[in-house]
Design a protein around this motif. Sequence first.
Motif, short mmCIF file in Angstrom:
data_model
loop_
_atom_site.label_atom_id
_atom_site.label_comp_id
_atom_site.label_asym_id
_atom_site.label_seq_id
_atom_site.Cartn_x
_atom_site.Cartn_y
_atom_site.Cartn_z
N ASN A 13 17.62 -23.01 26.75
CA ASN A 13 17.62 -23.07 28.22
C ASN A 13 18.62 -22.08 28.79
OD1 ASN A 13 17.32 -23.70 30.88
ND2 ASN A 13 18.14 -25.76 30.72
N GLN A 14 18.33 -20.78 28.58
CA GLN A 14 19.20 -19.74 29.12
C GLN A 14 18.42 -18.45 29.26
OE1 GLN A 14 22.33 -19.71 26.26
NE2 GLN A 14 21.22 -18.46 24.79
N PRO A 15 18.84 -17.61 30.19
CA PRO A 15 18.18 -16.31 30.31
C PRO A 15 18.61 -15.38 29.18
CG PRO A 15 19.95 -16.52 31.91
CD PRO A 15 19.86 -17.83 31.20
N LEU A 59 10.84 -30.08 35.40
CA LEU A 59 10.76 -28.81 36.11
C LEU A 59 11.66 -27.80 35.43
CD1 LEU A 59 10.85 -30.05 39.81
CD2 LEU A 59 8.90 -29.12 38.58
N PRO A 60 11.34 -26.51 35.57
CA PRO A 60 12.18 -25.48 34.94
C PRO A 60 13.58 -25.44 35.57
CG PRO A 60 10.27 -24.51 36.06
CD PRO A 60 10.19 -25.98 36.24
N THR A 61 14.53 -24.94 34.80
CA THR A 61 15.90 -24.75 35.27
C THR A 61 16.05 -23.34 35.80
OG1 THR A 61 16.70 -26.28 33.58
CG2 THR A 61 18.33 -24.84 34.59
N ALA A 62 16.64 -23.21 36.99
CA ALA A 62 16.84 -21.89 37.60
C ALA A 62 18.14 -21.27 37.12
CB ALA A 62 16.85 -22.03 39.12
N HIS A 63 18.05 -20.02 36.68
CA HIS A 63 19.23 -19.26 36.27
C HIS A 63 19.26 -17.98 37.11
CE1 HIS A 63 19.91 -21.73 32.67
NE2 HIS A 63 18.59 -21.74 32.57
N CYS A 64 20.31 -17.81 37.90
CA CYS A 64 20.45 -16.60 38.70
C CYS A 64 21.06 -15.51 37.82
CB CYS A 64 21.35 -16.88 39.91
SG CYS A 64 21.44 -15.49 41.06
N VAL A 65 20.44 -14.33 37.82
CA VAL A 65 20.92 -13.21 37.01
C VAL A 65 21.12 -11.98 37.89
CG1 VAL A 65 19.88 -14.03 34.86
CG2 VAL A 65 18.57 -12.51 36.36
N GLU A 66 22.14 -11.19 37.56
CA GLU A 66 22.36 -9.92 38.24
C GLU A 66 21.51 -8.86 37.54
OE1 GLU A 66 24.01 -8.99 41.08
OE2 GLU A 66 24.10 -11.18 41.32
N LEU A 67 20.83 -8.05 38.32
CA LEU A 67 19.93 -7.06 37.76
C LEU A 67 20.64 -5.74 37.47
CD1 LEU A 67 16.80 -7.74 39.98
CD2 LEU A 67 17.39 -8.70 37.75
N ALA A 72 18.11 -11.99 40.70
CA ALA A 72 16.80 -12.61 40.56
C ALA A 72 16.99 -13.94 39.86
CB ALA A 72 15.86 -11.70 39.77
N TYR A 73 15.90 -14.66 39.67
CA TYR A 73 15.96 -15.96 39.00
C TYR A 73 15.06 -15.97 37.78
CZ TYR A 73 18.42 -17.66 43.06
OH TYR A 73 19.35 -17.84 44.04
N VAL A 74 15.59 -16.51 36.69
CA VAL A 74 14.80 -16.78 35.50
C VAL A 74 14.65 -18.29 35.45
CG1 VAL A 74 14.64 -16.58 32.99
CG2 VAL A 74 15.77 -14.77 34.32
N MET A 75 13.42 -18.75 35.53
CA MET A 75 13.12 -20.18 35.50
C MET A 75 12.72 -20.54 34.08
SD MET A 75 13.59 -20.93 38.67
CE MET A 75 12.92 -22.57 38.79
N VAL A 76 13.58 -21.30 33.40
CA VAL A 76 13.35 -21.62 31.99
C VAL A 76 12.88 -23.06 31.86
CG1 VAL A 76 14.35 -21.74 29.68
CG2 VAL A 76 15.09 -19.96 31.27
N LYS A 77 11.74 -23.21 31.23
CA LYS A 77 11.19 -24.54 30.95
C LYS A 77 11.23 -24.75 29.44
CE LYS A 77 7.12 -27.37 31.75
NZ LYS A 77 7.40 -28.40 32.69
#
Length: 162
Positions: A89-91, A130-138, A118-123
């Motif tokens: 459960n991580q980007p 529901l998937p977990t939202a991970h905010c990432v810097e591009l 952006a967001y990576v939604m990991v299920k």
Amino acid sequence: MSALAWGVGSATAVVCFALVMAWRRSLETNAARAERASRPAALRNAELVYMERLFRISTPVGLVAKLDRAYRLPSGLLVLVEFKTRSSNQPCLSDVIQLSAQRMAVMGQTGQAVASHAYVMVKNQAGRSLPTAHCVELMSDEQVVALVRRREDVLAGRALPR
């Protein structure tokens, strides 16, 4: 056919049509509700503008990127969202690279401003939650271009992979 039988048949058809239309609206409402629930909290009031859409650019490098979703914030800024199913459960760095390329392609093709995050939604593969939202810097555009050029060099034998 008598007028009474015709009237009953017509009324039945109208009622059936109304029921089918109500059922379809209910399905659309449930789908919209599920889509909204799957969003990161920061995008609850955003407008879904792109879903499963392909974008292409040829300069400064050739890129083709298919994004999962893009949302427009009230400010007009687009935010990208990528959905992943995996055991961890991580980007991943590959998610950041993918979203960064998507950002370049969307901006290059449409001219619209896209957020630098952006967001990576990991299920989880086994879970039903529901998937977990991970905010990432591009990555910056320059970093993406450098990555594309390095890949080309590795494939052409001009650089060694590491």
